[in-house]
Design a protein around this motif. Structure first.
Motif, PDB file in Angstrom:
ATOM      1  N   MET A 166     -27.318  -9.104  46.645  1.00 46.60           N
ATOM      2  CA  MET A 166     -27.407  -8.360  45.390  1.00 46.60           C
ATOM      3  C   MET A 166     -26.965  -6.923  45.621  1.00 46.60           C
ATOM      4  SD  MET A 166     -30.837  -7.315  43.335  1.00 46.60           S
ATOM      5  CE  MET A 166     -30.660  -6.747  41.671  1.00 46.60           C
ATOM      6  N   ALA A 167     -26.075  -6.435  44.781  1.00 47.13           N
ATOM      7  CA  ALA A 167     -25.681  -5.029  44.839  1.00 47.13           C
ATOM      8  C   ALA A 167     -26.795  -4.193  44.227  1.00 47.13           C
ATOM      9  CB  ALA A 167     -24.385  -4.823  44.066  1.00 47.13           C
ATOM     10  N   HIS A 168     -27.075  -3.103  44.845  1.00 47.85           N
ATOM     11  CA  HIS A 168     -28.155  -2.229  44.384  1.00 47.85           C
ATOM     12  C   HIS A 168     -27.550  -1.000  43.728  1.00 47.85           C
ATOM     13  CE1 HIS A 168     -30.775  -4.855  46.567  1.00 47.85           C
ATOM     14  NE2 HIS A 168     -30.120  -4.620  47.674  1.00 47.85           N
ATOM     15  N   GLY A 169     -27.404  -1.060  42.400  1.00 45.32           N
ATOM     16  CA  GLY A 169     -26.873   0.074  41.662  1.00 45.32           C
ATOM     17  C   GLY A 169     -27.897   1.165  41.468  1.00 45.32           C
ATOM     18  N   LEU A 170     -29.181   0.821  41.652  1.00 44.97           N
ATOM     19  CA  LEU A 170     -30.275   1.783  41.497  1.00 44.97           C
ATOM     20  C   LEU A 170     -31.282   1.513  42.607  1.00 44.97           C
ATOM     21  CD1 LEU A 170     -31.319   3.990  39.517  1.00 44.97           C
ATOM     22  CD2 LEU A 170     -32.648   2.175  38.434  1.00 44.97           C
ATOM     23  N   VAL A 171     -31.710   2.570  43.263  1.00 40.40           N
ATOM     24  CA  VAL A 171     -32.668   2.448  44.354  1.00 40.40           C
ATOM     25  C   VAL A 171     -33.872   3.326  44.035  1.00 40.40           C
ATOM     26  CG1 VAL A 171     -33.056   2.836  46.831  1.00 40.40           C
ATOM     27  CG2 VAL A 171     -30.863   1.927  46.035  1.00 40.40           C
ATOM     28  N   ASP A 172     -35.053   2.743  44.154  1.00 41.73           N
ATOM     29  CA  ASP A 172     -36.325   3.428  43.904  1.00 41.73           C
ATOM     30  C   ASP A 172     -36.945   3.764  45.256  1.00 41.73           C
ATOM     31  OD1 ASP A 172     -38.830   4.268  43.015  1.00 41.73           O
ATOM     32  OD2 ASP A 172     -39.288   2.414  41.950  1.00 41.73           O
ATOM     33  N   VAL A 173     -37.007   5.051  45.562  1.00 45.26           N
ATOM     34  CA  VAL A 173     -37.609   5.524  46.810  1.00 45.26           C
ATOM     35  C   VAL A 173     -39.005   6.031  46.472  1.00 45.26           C
ATOM     36  CG1 VAL A 173     -37.424   7.142  48.731  1.00 45.26           C
ATOM     37  CG2 VAL A 173     -35.340   6.212  47.677  1.00 45.26           C
TER      38      VAL A 173
ATOM     39  N   GLY B 235     -34.517  -1.996  45.771  1.00 48.69           N
ATOM     40  CA  GLY B 235     -33.209  -2.013  45.135  1.00 48.69           C
ATOM     41  C   GLY B 235     -33.212  -2.801  43.840  1.00 48.69           C
ATOM     42  N   TYR B 236     -32.477  -2.294  42.859  1.00 48.41           N
ATOM     43  CA  TYR B 236     -32.343  -2.943  41.549  1.00 48.41           C
ATOM     44  C   TYR B 236     -30.879  -2.916  41.133  1.00 48.41           C
ATOM     45  CZ  TYR B 236     -37.333  -2.034  41.521  1.00 48.41           C
ATOM     46  OH  TYR B 236     -38.656  -1.980  41.866  1.00 48.41           O
ATOM     47  N   ALA B 237     -30.516  -3.852  40.289  1.00 49.76           N
ATOM     48  CA  ALA B 237     -29.149  -3.863  39.759  1.00 49.76           C
ATOM     49  C   ALA B 237     -28.910  -2.636  38.885  1.00 49.76           C
ATOM     50  CB  ALA B 237     -28.897  -5.137  38.964  1.00 49.76           C
TER      51      ALA B 237
ATOM     52  N   LYS C  16     -42.817 -10.970  45.159  1.00 46.34           N
ATOM     53  CA  LYS C  16     -42.636 -11.960  44.098  1.00 46.34           C
ATOM     54  C   LYS C  16     -41.869 -11.390  42.912  1.00 46.34           C
ATOM     55  CE  LYS C  16     -45.324 -14.753  40.844  1.00 46.34           C
ATOM     56  NZ  LYS C  16     -46.680 -15.157  40.442  1.00 46.34           N
ATOM     57  N   TYR C  17     -42.236 -10.197  42.457  1.00 44.67           N
ATOM     58  CA  TYR C  17     -41.660  -9.649  41.234  1.00 44.67           C
ATOM     59  C   TYR C  17     -40.482  -8.703  41.475  1.00 44.67           C
ATOM     60  CZ  TYR C  17     -45.683 -11.569  38.823  1.00 44.67           C
ATOM     61  OH  TYR C  17     -46.623 -12.424  38.307  1.00 44.67           O
ATOM     62  N   LEU C  18     -40.578  -7.846  42.470  1.00 39.33           N
ATOM     63  CA  LEU C  18     -39.507  -6.863  42.694  1.00 39.33           C
ATOM     64  C   LEU C  18     -38.410  -7.432  43.581  1.00 39.33           C
ATOM     65  CD1 LEU C  18     -41.668  -3.641  43.232  1.00 39.33           C
ATOM     66  CD2 LEU C  18     -40.908  -4.709  41.086  1.00 39.33           C
ATOM     67  N   GLU C  19     -38.779  -8.261  44.535  1.00 40.97           N
ATOM     68  CA  GLU C  19     -37.909  -9.043  45.414  1.00 40.97           C
ATOM     69  C   GLU C  19     -37.076  -8.246  46.407  1.00 40.97           C
ATOM     70  OE1 GLU C  19     -35.434 -11.681  43.169  1.00 40.97           O
ATOM     71  OE2 GLU C  19     -37.127 -12.723  42.269  1.00 40.97           O
ATOM     72  N   ASN C  20     -36.521  -7.130  46.032  1.00 38.36           N
ATOM     73  CA  ASN C  20     -35.479  -6.482  46.825  1.00 38.36           C
ATOM     74  C   ASN C  20     -35.992  -5.278  47.604  1.00 38.36           C
ATOM     75  OD1 ASN C  20     -33.403  -8.233  45.704  1.00 38.36           O
ATOM     76  ND2 ASN C  20     -33.744  -7.095  43.818  1.00 38.36           N
ATOM     77  N   CYS C  21     -36.881  -5.540  48.569  1.00 43.53           N
ATOM     78  CA  CYS C  21     -37.385  -4.441  49.398  1.00 43.53           C
ATOM     79  C   CYS C  21     -36.317  -4.069  50.423  1.00 43.53           C
ATOM     80  CB  CYS C  21     -38.676  -4.841  50.102  1.00 43.53           C
ATOM     81  SG  CYS C  21     -39.410  -3.471  51.025  1.00 43.53           S
ATOM     82  N   LEU C  22     -35.923  -2.813  50.413  1.00 41.94           N
ATOM     83  CA  LEU C  22     -34.901  -2.330  51.344  1.00 41.94           C
ATOM     84  C   LEU C  22     -35.520  -1.659  52.563  1.00 41.94           C
ATOM     85  CD1 LEU C  22     -32.419  -0.813  48.734  1.00 41.94           C
ATOM     86  CD2 LEU C  22     -32.486  -3.134  49.675  1.00 41.94           C
ATOM     87  N   GLY C  23     -36.820  -1.406  52.510  1.00 41.16           N
ATOM     88  CA  GLY C  23     -37.509  -0.813  53.654  1.00 41.16           C
ATOM     89  C   GLY C  23     -38.921  -0.411  53.297  1.00 41.16           C
ATOM     90  N   TRP C  24     -39.798  -0.445  54.293  1.00 40.19           N
ATOM     91  CA  TRP C  24     -41.203  -0.061  54.118  1.00 40.19           C
ATOM     92  C   TRP C  24     -41.616   0.600  55.428  1.00 40.19           C
ATOM     93  CZ3 TRP C  24     -46.345   0.474  54.378  1.00 40.19           C
ATOM     94  CH2 TRP C  24     -47.069   0.492  53.183  1.00 40.19           C
TER      95      TRP C  24
END
Length: 114
Positions: free
Chosen positions: A1-8, A59-61, A35-43
């Motif tokens: 999935m491409a991440h057009g928006l990233v929530d830090v 990461g989100y589309a 389950k809901y956000l799915e796209n963890c890029l790091g913790w």
């Protein structure tokens, strides 16, 4: 999935309470966020710099994808249980999040690596 928006997300706990926060998060929040956000890029937890800090990155589309996923998670009663428990323990002193987008040259770099 491409991440057009990233929530830090950057959370700061009270001194000596970081391990307790991480345990609580891992037990109650982590399964729901996967389950809901799915796209963890790091913790991560800090090693140097401002101590007692957690950084997690999702990461989100796009913004609509983020809102849809976060709203679904917020509607789950188990998420409310986590929030109540975290508040009752009073572990956090600061929470911030930053919405960022990749630059064009970084997106091109990622595409070349794929």
């Amino acid at each position: 999935m491409a991440h057009g928006l990233v929530d830090v997300r950057i959370y700061t706990t009270l001194p000596n309470r970081l391990p307790e926060f991480v345990r609580l998060y891992e037990e109650l929040a982590w399964p729901l966020q996967l389950k809901y956000l799915e796209n963890c890029l790091g913790w991560y937890t800090t090693v140097e710099g401002e101590l007692n800090t957690v950084v997690h990155i999702w990461g989100y589309a796009d913004q609509a994808d983020r809102e849809r996923r976060r709203n679904a998670m917020a509607a789950d009663p188990a998420w409310g249980t986590y929030l109540k428990e975290a508040a009752a323990r009073g572990l956090l002193i600061r929470m911030e999040n930053r919405m960022v987008r990749p630059t064009g040259f970084f997106s091109a770099f990622q595409a070349q690596k794929a």
